[in-house]
Enzyme design. Structure first.
Site, PDB file in Angstrom:
ATOM      1  N   HIS A 142       1.994   4.590  -2.872  1.00 22.83           N
ATOM      2  CA  HIS A 142       2.209   6.027  -2.668  1.00 22.83           C
ATOM      3  C   HIS A 142       3.630   6.423  -3.077  1.00 22.83           C
ATOM      4  O   HIS A 142       3.837   7.429  -3.765  1.00 22.83           O
ATOM      5  CB  HIS A 142       2.010   6.386  -1.192  1.00 22.83           C
ATOM      6  N   HIS A 146       0.837  -1.205   0.000  1.00 18.88           N
ATOM      7  CA  HIS A 146       0.000   0.000   0.000  1.00 18.88           C
ATOM      8  C   HIS A 146       0.871   1.254   0.000  1.00 18.88           C
ATOM      9  O   HIS A 146       0.686   2.167  -0.822  1.00 18.88           O
ATOM     10  CB  HIS A 146      -0.911  -0.017   1.225  1.00 18.88           C
ATOM     11  N   GLU A 147       1.809   1.299   0.928  1.00 20.26           N
ATOM     12  CA  GLU A 147       2.679   2.468   1.010  1.00 20.26           C
ATOM     13  C   GLU A 147       3.620   2.548  -0.189  1.00 20.26           C
ATOM     14  O   GLU A 147       3.985   3.640  -0.617  1.00 20.26           O
ATOM     15  CB  GLU A 147       3.487   2.436   2.319  1.00 20.26           C
TER      16      GLU A 147
END
Length: 377
Positions: free
Chosen positions: A29, A25-26
């Site tokens: 980003h 998920h990170e």
């Protein structure tokens, strides 16, 4: 006989589910930020005090932190929720300021924020695509083969040979579509649209309830009409078609998640069914003990839910940021910093309250409160 995966396997399974999904998920980003030239100052798995880490040649600190329930990427210039220029930001040299999150246009900031949940959905699509390629897709038509005596279908007058075309106004194409709809709605009234002898008909029914118990002792109330399929159709899925099947399955799971959330909000489903980290850990251990296929499917489910939850329009979540960016796009100026600050404080309190609530739910499901009441009594 009730089986238990054991505490060590449960902890290992939880780490294998949450750790990689938070990282990916990170990473979404981070990669989007890299694409648009934003410098990442920190990439953390977990919150709080750093346990271990390393700084790469770009100046990004990659680290593990004390509380492993989440993670974050901190970009240069990400100094306030409104992403507005601040005295600290204005003091930066122009070359450094150009690499900050604040310096990027709105559409790039929105992509960077959305990339985390998108990565979670992509993880699920890849896993479900692999399943489709390996095992094929069940496309059994929604034609009734058998009707259980005394069931909801029998009471409604449904007969073998009828082809169900809709449930509650929602189109039904396969037997799996029908099962997905009914399982989430025990004891709920529903309109059944079907075709008999070439003529379209409809009838009202009340979905029945069946109590199931798995080998770990977990009990589930699921809805059923009380019909069996007329045979089974398992279709091979090619390599090029598999991503489409994976995408379609992901969309079906998201729809089921929205349905379940809607039932909780409207009171048709108990809030006691909401689970938190302890419940995820329990289920992770159980699925890992059942084998790699079950465990991989759980990872896909958790990844979808992680992406979905992060897109909710709650300040402090990715969806909250995107909501404020949408407002900024319409107003052609950012939301005032004071409004953003109070919104994010409220969002943080709401998230913490929800975490506390689901943790208490988990403890209740594990029998902690009954045990304490017994000790006190």
């Amino acid at each position: 006989m009730i089986q238990s995966p054991g505490i060590l396997l449960t902890i290992l399974a939880f780490a294998l589910v949450i750790g990689p999904l938070v990282f990916l998920h990170e990473l979404g980003h981070y990669l989007a930020g890299r694409l648009f030239g934003v410098k990442a100052e920190e990439f953390s798995i977990g919150f709080g005090r750093e346990i271990a880490g390393i700084t790469d040649r770009r100046g990004t600190r990659w680290k593990f932190s004390l509380l492993p329930l989440g993670g974050y990427v901190r970009f240069a210039g990400d100094m306030n929720p409104a992403s507005q220029p601040s005295p600290e930001w204005l003091q930066l040299p122009a070359s450094e300021r150009a690499k900050t999150f604040q310096a990027k246009p709105l559409w790039q900031r929105a992509i960077i924020v959305a990339a985390g949940p998108i990565m979670n959905f992509l993880v699920a699509i890849v896993i479900l695509s692999a399943f489709a390629f390996m095992f094929g897709e069940n496309r059994t038509p929604s034609v009734i083969g058998t009707v259980i005596e005394g069931s909801a279908a029998a009471k409604a007058g449904l007969q073998p040979g009828d082809r169900i075309t809709g449930l509650g106004g929602r189109a039904v194409e396969t037997y799996a579509d029908m099962v997905q709809f009914t399982q989430l709605r025990p004891n709920e009234p529903v309109r059944v649209d079907f075709v008999r002898g070439g003529a379209a008909r409809s009838v009202d029914a009340v979905i029945g309830t069946r109590l199931e118990r798995d080998r770990f002792g977990n009990e589930f109330k699921i809805g059923q009409l009380g019909i069996g399929a007329a045979g089974s159709t398992q279709v091979p899925v090619g390599l090029l078609e598999a991503p489409l099947v994976g995408l379609r399955t992901t969309a079906d799971i998201v729809r089921m998640t929205v349905d379940g959330l809607g039932q909780i909000i409207t009171g048709r489903r108990s809030v006691a069914e909401l689970g938190g980290p302890l419940k995820i850990a329990q289920v992770s251990g159980e699925r890992l003990s059942m084998g790699p296929i079950e465990f991989a499917f759980l990872i896909a489910l958790v990844s979808i839910n992680l992406g979905f939850i992060n897109l909710l329009p709650v300040p402090v979540l990715d969806g909250g940021h995107l909501l404020f960016y949408a407002v900024e796009a319409v107003r052609r100026r950012p939301v005032e910093p004071q409004v953003m600050e109070w919104a994010f404080r409220g969002g943080m309190l709401a998230v913490l309250a929800l975490m506390l609530f689901v943790t208490l739910n988990d403890l209740g499901a594990f029998g902690v409160w009954r045990h304490l009441a017994g000790l006190i009594g």
